[in-house]
Design a protein around this motif. Sequence first.
Motif, PDB file in Angstrom:
ATOM      1  N   GLY A  95       0.824  -1.203   0.000  1.00  0.00           N
ATOM      2  CA  GLY A  95       0.000   0.000   0.000  1.00  0.00           C
ATOM      3  C   GLY A  95       0.861   1.258   0.000  1.00  0.00           C
ATOM      4  N   PRO A  96       0.260   2.398   0.288  1.00  0.00           N
ATOM      5  CA  PRO A  96       0.977   3.680   0.230  1.00  0.00           C
ATOM      6  C   PRO A  96       2.196   3.752   1.149  1.00  0.00           C
ATOM      7  CG  PRO A  96      -1.389   4.035   0.494  1.00  0.00           C
ATOM      8  CD  PRO A  96      -1.145   2.572   0.607  1.00  0.00           C
ATOM      9  N   GLU A  97       2.165   3.051   2.246  1.00  0.00           N
ATOM     10  CA  GLU A  97       3.286   3.077   3.189  1.00  0.00           C
ATOM     11  C   GLU A  97       4.320   1.996   2.888  1.00  0.00           C
ATOM     12  OE1 GLU A  97       3.510   5.566   5.372  1.00  0.00           O
ATOM     13  OE2 GLU A  97       1.611   6.262   4.499  1.00  0.00           O
ATOM     14  N   GLY A  98       4.044   1.156   1.902  1.00  0.00           N
ATOM     15  CA  GLY A  98       4.971   0.080   1.572  1.00  0.00           C
ATOM     16  C   GLY A  98       4.821  -1.110   2.505  1.00  0.00           C
ATOM     17  N   HIS A  99       5.844  -1.942   2.528  1.00  0.00           N
ATOM     18  CA  HIS A  99       5.835  -3.158   3.338  1.00  0.00           C
ATOM     19  C   HIS A  99       6.529  -2.910   4.671  1.00  0.00           C
ATOM     20  CE1 HIS A  99       4.552  -5.264  -0.244  1.00  0.00           C
ATOM     21  NE2 HIS A  99       5.609  -4.841  -0.903  1.00  0.00           N
ATOM     22  N   THR A 100       6.163  -3.685   5.661  1.00  0.00           N
ATOM     23  CA  THR A 100       6.829  -3.580   6.955  1.00  0.00           C
ATOM     24  C   THR A 100       8.188  -4.279   6.892  1.00  0.00           C
ATOM     25  OG1 THR A 100       5.847  -5.644   7.748  1.00  0.00           O
ATOM     26  CG2 THR A 100       4.633  -3.584   8.233  1.00  0.00           C
ATOM     27  N   ASP A 101       9.068  -3.917   7.818  1.00  0.00           N
ATOM     28  CA  ASP A 101      10.370  -4.581   7.901  1.00  0.00           C
ATOM     29  C   ASP A 101      10.201  -6.072   8.178  1.00  0.00           C
ATOM     30  OD1 ASP A 101      11.774  -2.246   7.393  1.00  0.00           O
ATOM     31  OD2 ASP A 101      12.017  -1.752   9.521  1.00  0.00           O
ATOM     32  N   ALA A 102       9.188  -6.413   8.969  1.00  0.00           N
ATOM     33  CA  ALA A 102       8.952  -7.829   9.285  1.00  0.00           C
ATOM     34  C   ALA A 102       8.592  -8.618   8.025  1.00  0.00           C
ATOM     35  CB  ALA A 102       7.842  -7.954  10.331  1.00  0.00           C
ATOM     36  N   LEU A 103       7.776  -8.036   7.163  1.00  0.00           N
ATOM     37  CA  LEU A 103       7.410  -8.726   5.921  1.00  0.00           C
ATOM     38  C   LEU A 103       8.614  -8.820   4.998  1.00  0.00           C
ATOM     39  CD1 LEU A 103       5.206 -10.107   4.276  1.00  0.00           C
ATOM     40  CD2 LEU A 103       4.604  -7.860   3.341  1.00  0.00           C
ATOM     41  N   ARG A 104       9.395  -7.741   4.903  1.00  0.00           N
ATOM     42  CA  ARG A 104      10.606  -7.781   4.081  1.00  0.00           C
ATOM     43  C   ARG A 104      11.527  -8.907   4.533  1.00  0.00           C
ATOM     44  NH1 ARG A 104      10.533  -2.375   5.161  1.00  0.00           N
ATOM     45  NH2 ARG A 104       9.632  -1.173   3.479  1.00  0.00           N
ATOM     46  N   ALA A 105      11.639  -9.103   5.822  1.00  0.00           N
ATOM     47  CA  ALA A 105      12.525 -10.141   6.358  1.00  0.00           C
ATOM     48  C   ALA A 105      12.055 -11.540   5.975  1.00  0.00           C
ATOM     49  CB  ALA A 105      12.623 -10.013   7.878  1.00  0.00           C
ATOM     50  N   GLN A 106      10.769 -11.705   5.731  1.00  0.00           N
ATOM     51  CA  GLN A 106      10.233 -13.023   5.379  1.00  0.00           C
ATOM     52  C   GLN A 106      10.180 -13.267   3.866  1.00  0.00           C
ATOM     53  OE1 GLN A 106       6.887 -14.471   7.728  1.00  0.00           O
ATOM     54  NE2 GLN A 106       7.088 -12.631   8.981  1.00  0.00           N
ATOM     55  N   ALA A 107      10.449 -12.236   3.093  1.00  0.00           N
ATOM     56  CA  ALA A 107      10.372 -12.364   1.638  1.00  0.00           C
ATOM     57  C   ALA A 107      11.563 -13.146   1.096  1.00  0.00           C
ATOM     58  CB  ALA A 107      10.329 -10.976   0.996  1.00  0.00           C
ATOM     59  N   THR A 108      11.327 -13.851   0.017  1.00  0.00           N
ATOM     60  CA  THR A 108      12.376 -14.558  -0.701  1.00  0.00           C
ATOM     61  C   THR A 108      13.242 -13.574  -1.469  1.00  0.00           C
ATOM     62  OG1 THR A 108      10.960 -16.487  -0.946  1.00  0.00           O
ATOM     63  CG2 THR A 108      12.783 -16.290  -2.505  1.00  0.00           C
ATOM     64  N   ARG A 109      12.601 -12.532  -1.983  1.00  0.00           N
ATOM     65  CA  ARG A 109      13.312 -11.551  -2.804  1.00  0.00           C
ATOM     66  C   ARG A 109      12.596 -10.209  -2.737  1.00  0.00           C
ATOM     67  NH1 ARG A 109      16.834 -13.030  -6.998  1.00  0.00           N
ATOM     68  NH2 ARG A 109      17.727 -11.113  -7.742  1.00  0.00           N
ATOM     69  N   LEU A 110      13.393  -9.146  -2.772  1.00  0.00           N
ATOM     70  CA  LEU A 110      12.869  -7.798  -2.929  1.00  0.00           C
ATOM     71  C   LEU A 110      13.219  -7.355  -4.340  1.00  0.00           C
ATOM     72  CD1 LEU A 110      13.956  -6.089   0.422  1.00  0.00           C
ATOM     73  CD2 LEU A 110      11.814  -7.295  -0.077  1.00  0.00           C
ATOM     74  N   TRP A 111      12.229  -6.879  -5.075  1.00  0.00           N
ATOM     75  CA  TRP A 111      12.416  -6.478  -6.465  1.00  0.00           C
ATOM     76  C   TRP A 111      12.060  -5.008  -6.582  1.00  0.00           C
ATOM     77  CZ3 TRP A 111       8.584  -8.466 -10.736  1.00  0.00           C
ATOM     78  CH2 TRP A 111       8.920  -7.905 -11.975  1.00  0.00           C
ATOM     79  N   SER A 112      12.976  -4.227  -7.150  1.00  0.00           N
ATOM     80  CA  SER A 112      12.763  -2.800  -7.336  1.00  0.00           C
ATOM     81  C   SER A 112      12.563  -2.481  -8.808  1.00  0.00           C
ATOM     82  CB  SER A 112      13.973  -2.019  -6.813  1.00  0.00           C
ATOM     83  OG  SER A 112      13.856  -0.653  -7.139  1.00  0.00           O
ATOM     84  N   PHE A 113      11.633  -1.600  -9.085  1.00  0.00           N
ATOM     85  CA  PHE A 113      11.453  -1.097 -10.447  1.00  0.00           C
ATOM     86  C   PHE A 113      12.417   0.037 -10.744  1.00  0.00           C
ATOM     87  CE2 PHE A 113       6.681  -2.389 -10.574  1.00  0.00           C
ATOM     88  CZ  PHE A 113       7.016  -3.661 -10.971  1.00  0.00           C
ATOM     89  N   GLY A 114      13.284   0.360  -9.805  1.00  0.00           N
ATOM     90  CA  GLY A 114      14.268   1.424 -10.000  1.00  0.00           C
ATOM     91  C   GLY A 114      14.055   2.545  -9.008  1.00  0.00           C
ATOM     92  N   GLY A 115      14.739   3.630  -9.236  1.00  0.00           N
ATOM     93  CA  GLY A 115      14.718   4.739  -8.310  1.00  0.00           C
ATOM     94  C   GLY A 115      13.466   5.598  -8.353  1.00  0.00           C
ATOM     95  N   LEU A 116      12.634   5.407  -9.354  1.00  0.00           N
ATOM     96  CA  LEU A 116      11.417   6.206  -9.451  1.00  0.00           C
ATOM     97  C   LEU A 116      10.365   5.723  -8.463  1.00  0.00           C
ATOM     98  CD1 LEU A 116      10.981   6.305 -13.323  1.00  0.00           C
ATOM     99  CD2 LEU A 116      11.840   8.131 -11.855  1.00  0.00           C
ATOM    100  N   THR A 117       9.599   6.640  -7.958  1.00  0.00           N
ATOM    101  CA  THR A 117       8.415   6.285  -7.187  1.00  0.00           C
ATOM    102  C   THR A 117       7.243   6.299  -8.158  1.00  0.00           C
ATOM    103  OG1 THR A 117       9.305   7.288  -5.193  1.00  0.00           O
ATOM    104  CG2 THR A 117       6.922   6.943  -5.267  1.00  0.00           C
ATOM    105  N   LEU A 118       6.546   5.183  -8.225  1.00  0.00           N
ATOM    106  CA  LEU A 118       5.409   5.065  -9.148  1.00  0.00           C
ATOM    107  C   LEU A 118       4.105   5.089  -8.364  1.00  0.00           C
ATOM    108  CD1 LEU A 118       6.685   2.139 -11.398  1.00  0.00           C
ATOM    109  CD2 LEU A 118       6.731   4.570 -11.926  1.00  0.00           C
ATOM    110  N   PRO A 119       3.065   5.679  -8.922  1.00  0.00           N
ATOM    111  CA  PRO A 119       1.753   5.553  -8.294  1.00  0.00           C
ATOM    112  C   PRO A 119       1.361   4.078  -8.251  1.00  0.00           C
ATOM    113  CG  PRO A 119       1.680   7.084 -10.159  1.00  0.00           C
ATOM    114  CD  PRO A 119       3.025   6.445 -10.166  1.00  0.00           C
ATOM    115  N   HIS A 120       0.609   3.724  -7.233  1.00  0.00           N
ATOM    116  CA  HIS A 120       0.209   2.330  -7.021  1.00  0.00           C
ATOM    117  C   HIS A 120      -0.418   1.735  -8.280  1.00  0.00           C
ATOM    118  CE1 HIS A 120      -0.813  -1.070  -4.472  1.00  0.00           C
ATOM    119  NE2 HIS A 120      -2.043  -1.033  -4.946  1.00  0.00           N
ATOM    120  N   ASP A 121      -1.335   2.465  -8.894  1.00  0.00           N
ATOM    121  CA  ASP A 121      -2.015   1.958 -10.088  1.00  0.00           C
ATOM    122  C   ASP A 121      -1.019   1.647 -11.206  1.00  0.00           C
ATOM    123  OD1 ASP A 121      -4.376   2.345  -8.743  1.00  0.00           O
ATOM    124  OD2 ASP A 121      -5.292   3.585 -10.278  1.00  0.00           O
ATOM    125  N   LEU A 122      -0.071   2.526 -11.415  1.00  0.00           N
ATOM    126  CA  LEU A 122       0.904   2.324 -12.481  1.00  0.00           C
ATOM    127  C   LEU A 122       1.854   1.170 -12.143  1.00  0.00           C
ATOM    128  CD1 LEU A 122       1.956   3.159 -15.205  1.00  0.00           C
ATOM    129  CD2 LEU A 122       3.307   4.938 -14.083  1.00  0.00           C
TER     130      LEU A 122
END
Length: 146
Positions: A95-122
């Motif tokens: 959501g607008p605030e992103g993911h919690t640190d706890a969820l990030r720690a449980q993820a297999t991978r974090l994937w970034s679309f790059g340095g841009l901030t994109l609207p959620h819909d896009l």
Amino acid sequence: MRLHLITVGEPRLKYAQLGWDEYEKRLRRYHRVQVTRVSGKTQQAESEAVLRAAGRAPLVLLDPRGTEFTSEGLSAWLDAQAVGGTGELAFAIGGPEGHTDALRAQATRLWSFGGLTLPHDLAMVVLLEALYRASTISAGEPYHRG
């Protein structure tokens, strides 16, 4: 392979809904696709809902702290997951605030679309298009001209 797309909310803008529908339809030619839309009143509640929705599937979080893929790199990574026996991958956009640190720690991978901030819909449309493009690369089809 099954691709489980988990989003906090759904596209609200008409262009995003049209893009989501188009690329989801295209992606279904290559993968079984499941879509789960979750909600929560807080960032913590959203992250807990994402984790529940992912179940046992390896979780890939869309997050600016993650690593970037080229289209070819994403294709190769998805192929390696399939060859390695991964039957399902869960991709989650927070959501607008992103993911919690706890969820990030449980993820297999974090994937970034790059340095841009994109609207959620896009971001939702970009996720589907990137997965579709990677799938066409794996299939040797001409969609990607890189």
